[in-house]
Design a protein around this motif. Structure first.
Motif, mmCIF file in Angstrom:
data_model
loop_
_atom_site.group_PDB
_atom_site.id
_atom_site.type_symbol
_atom_site.label_atom_id
_atom_site.label_comp_id
_atom_site.label_asym_id
_atom_site.label_seq_id
_atom_site.Cartn_x
_atom_site.Cartn_y
_atom_site.Cartn_z
ATOM 1 N N GLN A 76 -0.006 -42.095 10.417
ATOM 2 C CA GLN A 76 1.156 -41.240 10.200
ATOM 3 C C GLN A 76 2.427 -42.039 9.940
ATOM 4 O O GLN A 76 3.515 -41.668 10.363
ATOM 5 C CB GLN A 76 1.330 -40.264 11.362
ATOM 6 C CG GLN A 76 0.133 -39.362 11.509
ATOM 7 C CD GLN A 76 0.271 -38.365 12.615
ATOM 8 O OE1 GLN A 76 1.278 -38.298 13.305
ATOM 9 N NE2 GLN A 76 -0.749 -37.565 12.798
ATOM 10 N N ARG A 104 0.783 -32.646 12.868
ATOM 11 C CA ARG A 104 0.865 -34.070 13.228
ATOM 12 C C ARG A 104 0.707 -34.271 14.730
ATOM 13 O O ARG A 104 -0.013 -35.164 15.168
ATOM 14 C CB ARG A 104 2.190 -34.667 12.778
ATOM 15 C CG ARG A 104 2.251 -34.929 11.310
ATOM 16 C CD ARG A 104 3.617 -35.456 10.941
ATOM 17 N NE ARG A 104 3.724 -35.535 9.519
ATOM 18 C CZ ARG A 104 3.944 -36.653 8.864
ATOM 19 N NH1 ARG A 104 4.099 -37.775 9.509
ATOM 20 N NH2 ARG A 104 4.029 -36.654 7.564
ATOM 21 N N ARG A 127 -2.741 -43.432 5.903
ATOM 22 C CA ARG A 127 -1.497 -42.721 6.208
ATOM 23 C C ARG A 127 -1.762 -41.552 7.147
ATOM 24 O O ARG A 127 -0.999 -41.291 8.070
ATOM 25 C CB ARG A 127 -0.819 -42.229 4.933
ATOM 26 C CG ARG A 127 0.638 -41.813 5.216
ATOM 27 C CD ARG A 127 1.348 -41.417 3.991
ATOM 28 N NE ARG A 127 1.073 -39.997 3.818
ATOM 29 C CZ ARG A 127 1.225 -39.342 2.694
ATOM 30 N NH1 ARG A 127 1.629 -39.954 1.619
ATOM 31 N NH2 ARG A 127 0.965 -38.066 2.627
ATOM 32 N N HIS A 128 -2.859 -40.849 6.929
ATOM 33 C CA HIS A 128 -3.217 -39.760 7.839
ATOM 34 C C HIS A 128 -3.526 -40.290 9.231
ATOM 35 O O HIS A 128 -3.193 -39.662 10.230
ATOM 36 C CB HIS A 128 -4.440 -38.990 7.325
ATOM 37 C CG HIS A 128 -4.126 -38.034 6.222
ATOM 38 N ND1 HIS A 128 -3.247 -36.991 6.352
ATOM 39 C CD2 HIS A 128 -4.601 -37.969 4.961
ATOM 40 C CE1 HIS A 128 -3.189 -36.324 5.230
ATOM 41 N NE2 HIS A 128 -4.000 -36.893 4.363
ATOM 42 N N ARG A 159 -2.378 -36.216 16.629
ATOM 43 C CA ARG A 159 -2.160 -37.328 17.560
ATOM 44 C C ARG A 159 -2.891 -37.126 18.878
ATOM 45 O O ARG A 159 -3.247 -38.095 19.535
ATOM 46 C CB ARG A 159 -0.674 -37.509 17.845
ATOM 47 C CG ARG A 159 -0.025 -38.403 16.837
ATOM 48 C CD ARG A 159 1.388 -38.732 17.237
ATOM 49 N NE ARG A 159 2.187 -38.428 16.061
ATOM 50 C CZ ARG A 159 3.309 -37.773 16.048
ATOM 51 N NH1 ARG A 159 3.862 -37.371 17.153
ATOM 52 N NH2 ARG A 159 3.932 -37.539 14.924
#
Length: 162
Positions: free
Chosen positions: A25, A102, A21-22, A106
């Motif tokens: 995202q 986030r 999930r990390h 990225r």
């Protein structure tokens, strides 16, 4: 639990899911990748030689599963993993800070994200080295550089908010 595969699943399902999930995202995609990771692990369990810990072996499978999926998206020129997530269990968070983190994550390379996420999940340098098939020295340097790059990117974004 008598079945070692069932026990492995129950012990490592959540940590694998959190890692994925990390990385991507996206809760939905992370659930699919977690499922795929365990399918691969169950199929390959007979070939697990115990040269590393079961945890390290599973996270290596999870990382390769993530990389394969990300590669498929990049071949299609799609933006793969950026869906916004709802906050879980009504936890109030500073949404602005979360968005900045986030966005900053990225901007990092996949390797930098992996290093920071695995370290944040309390993996030892030795375990991270086994997952990424590198020396502990390379991992230490990589984590240091990833933290530095994260800090630089985060501060660049933070200046834009002021």
């Amino acid at each position: 639990m008598a079945d070692p595969l069932e026990e492995m699943y129950h012990i490592y399902k959540e940590p694998i899911f959190r890692y994925l999930r990390h990385m991507c995202q996206s809760r939905t995609i992370a659930e699919e990748l977690t499922h795929d990771t365990f399918l691969k692990a169950f199929k390959g369990y007979g070939r697990f030689r115990g040269e590393s810990s079961l945890k390290t072996w599973l996270f290596k499978i999870a990382r390769n599963t993530y990389l394969n999926e990300a590669g498929r998206f990049s071949q299609k020129n799609e933006v793969p993993f950026a869906e916004p997530e709802r906050h879980e269990r009504g936890i109030t968070r500073n949404i602005e800070t979360e968005m900045m983190v986030r966005q900053t994550m990225r901007r990092l390379t996949e390797k930098e994200r992996t290093l920071l996420i695995l370290r944040e999940q309390c993996f030892s340098l030795n375990e991270i080295a086994a997952i990424l098939q590198q020396t502990e020295g390379n991992i230490k340097v990589g984590i240091h550089r990833a933290k530095k790059r994260f800090r630089e990117y985060y501060l660049e974004g933070d200046e834009g908010r002021i």
